[in-house]
Design an enzyme around this catalytic site. Structure first.
Site, PDB file in Angstrom:
ATOM      1  N   CYS A   2     -16.607 -84.048   5.051  1.00 40.35           N
ATOM      2  CA  CYS A   2     -16.061 -85.061   5.962  1.00 40.35           C
ATOM      3  C   CYS A   2     -14.591 -85.260   5.647  1.00 40.35           C
ATOM      4  O   CYS A   2     -14.211 -85.319   4.472  1.00 40.35           O
ATOM      5  CB  CYS A   2     -16.831 -86.367   5.782  1.00 40.35           C
ATOM      6  SG  CYS A   2     -16.254 -87.694   6.851  1.00 40.35           S
ATOM      7  N   HIS A  57     -23.606 -86.393  12.552  1.00 43.21           N
ATOM      8  CA  HIS A  57     -22.587 -86.742  11.557  1.00 43.21           C
ATOM      9  C   HIS A  57     -21.500 -87.624  12.188  1.00 43.21           C
ATOM     10  O   HIS A  57     -21.148 -88.674  11.632  1.00 43.21           O
ATOM     11  CB  HIS A  57     -21.963 -85.461  10.970  1.00 43.21           C
ATOM     12  CG  HIS A  57     -20.844 -85.725  10.013  1.00 43.21           C
ATOM     13  ND1 HIS A  57     -20.905 -85.421   8.670  1.00 43.21           N
ATOM     14  CD2 HIS A  57     -19.613 -86.268  10.195  1.00 43.21           C
ATOM     15  CE1 HIS A  57     -19.779 -85.791   8.085  1.00 43.21           C
ATOM     16  NE2 HIS A  57     -18.970 -86.296   8.988  1.00 43.21           N
ATOM     17  N   GLU A  58     -20.984 -87.180  13.336  1.00 45.54           N
ATOM     18  CA  GLU A  58     -19.884 -87.936  13.956  1.00 45.54           C
ATOM     19  C   GLU A  58     -20.336 -89.312  14.427  1.00 45.54           C
ATOM     20  O   GLU A  58     -19.630 -90.310  14.228  1.00 45.54           O
ATOM     21  CB  GLU A  58     -19.269 -87.142  15.108  1.00 45.54           C
ATOM     22  CG  GLU A  58     -18.603 -85.837  14.702  1.00 45.54           C
ATOM     23  CD  GLU A  58     -17.641 -85.974  13.535  1.00 45.54           C
ATOM     24  OE1 GLU A  58     -16.989 -87.031  13.401  1.00 45.54           O
ATOM     25  OE2 GLU A  58     -17.545 -85.020  12.743  1.00 45.54           O
ATOM     26  N   HIS A  96     -20.519 -92.193  11.990  1.00 48.58           N
ATOM     27  CA  HIS A  96     -19.278 -92.935  11.714  1.00 48.58           C
ATOM     28  C   HIS A  96     -19.185 -94.205  12.559  1.00 48.58           C
ATOM     29  O   HIS A  96     -18.499 -95.156  12.177  1.00 48.58           O
ATOM     30  CB  HIS A  96     -18.057 -92.052  12.011  1.00 48.58           C
ATOM     31  CG  HIS A  96     -17.751 -91.053  10.941  1.00 48.58           C
ATOM     32  ND1 HIS A  96     -17.292 -91.410   9.698  1.00 48.58           N
ATOM     33  CD2 HIS A  96     -17.812 -89.697  10.941  1.00 48.58           C
ATOM     34  CE1 HIS A  96     -17.079 -90.319   8.969  1.00 48.58           C
ATOM     35  NE2 HIS A  96     -17.398 -89.256   9.699  1.00 48.58           N
TER      36      HIS A  96
HETATM   37 NI    NI Z   1     -17.080 -87.292   8.926  1.00 46.75          NI
END
Ligand code: NI
Length: 179
Positions: free
Chosen positions: A101, A143-144, A147
């Site tokens: 990341c 994953h995105e 956030h």
């Molecule tokens: Ni990330």
């Protein structure tokens, strides 16, 4: 072109629940997307979420137009701007793979993710996105979007024997970030 500063883990702004975008096809939203694309490309990233540049909105970008020469086996994910996303797992099946990341530079961890998902949302013009994906594409989206909920991938690591510095885990591989 504006390359914005990417916040690093430990910054409280990465832990917020991001707010939904309420206005589409606005100058402000297009400018934000442009800045995020510039920032992601400058960092050689595969994805970026608005909270990573300190913007408290549900907006992520990911994908690449061409194969990354350092990861020739990775499937191509179409370049996507995804606003107000909703992810639905399509089965209980999970698979684990290495993740990094841009907000956690120099490290890699083995992260379990749902194998098959449907994701919905909108692009920056307000047009609907509705895709069913699997594997690496599904991993990048999860994953995105994490956030946006204040989650960084180390919070998902279950086996900390598979978490460490890129240069130690993968000797000889350039330590520049790509996620
Ligand atoms: Ni990330």
């Amino acid at each position: 072109m504006t390359v914005r500063e990417i916040l690093k883990m430990g910054d409280a702004r990465l832990l917020r629940q991001a707010q939904p975008v309420t206005g589409f096809d606005t100058d402000a939203l297009h400018l934000l997307v442009t800045d995020m694309l510039d920032t992601m490309r400058a960092a050689n990233g595969a994805g970026l979420a608005a909270p990573q540049i300190g913007v408290d909105l549900q907006l992520v970008i990911f994908g690449s137009r061409e194969r990354n020469p350092r990861y020739p086996d990775r499937p191509i994910v179409p370049p996507t701007v995804l606003v107000n996303p909703v992810i639905t797992p399509l089965s209980e099946e999970e698979e684990s793979d290495w993740e990094g990341c841009l907000s956690v530079p120099g490290l890699r961890g083995m992260v379990p993710r749902w194998s098959h998902i449907r994701y919905t949302g909108f692009d920056q013009y307000g047009d609907a996105i509705d895709r069913t994906v699997e594997g690496f594409h599904a991993r990048v989206v999860q994953h995105e979007c994490d956030h946006l909920w204040g989650m960084l991938y180390p919070m998902r690591v279950r086996d900390f024997t598979q978490f460490g510095f890129t240069e130690v885990l993968f000797p000889g591989v350039a330590a520049t970030e790509d996620d």
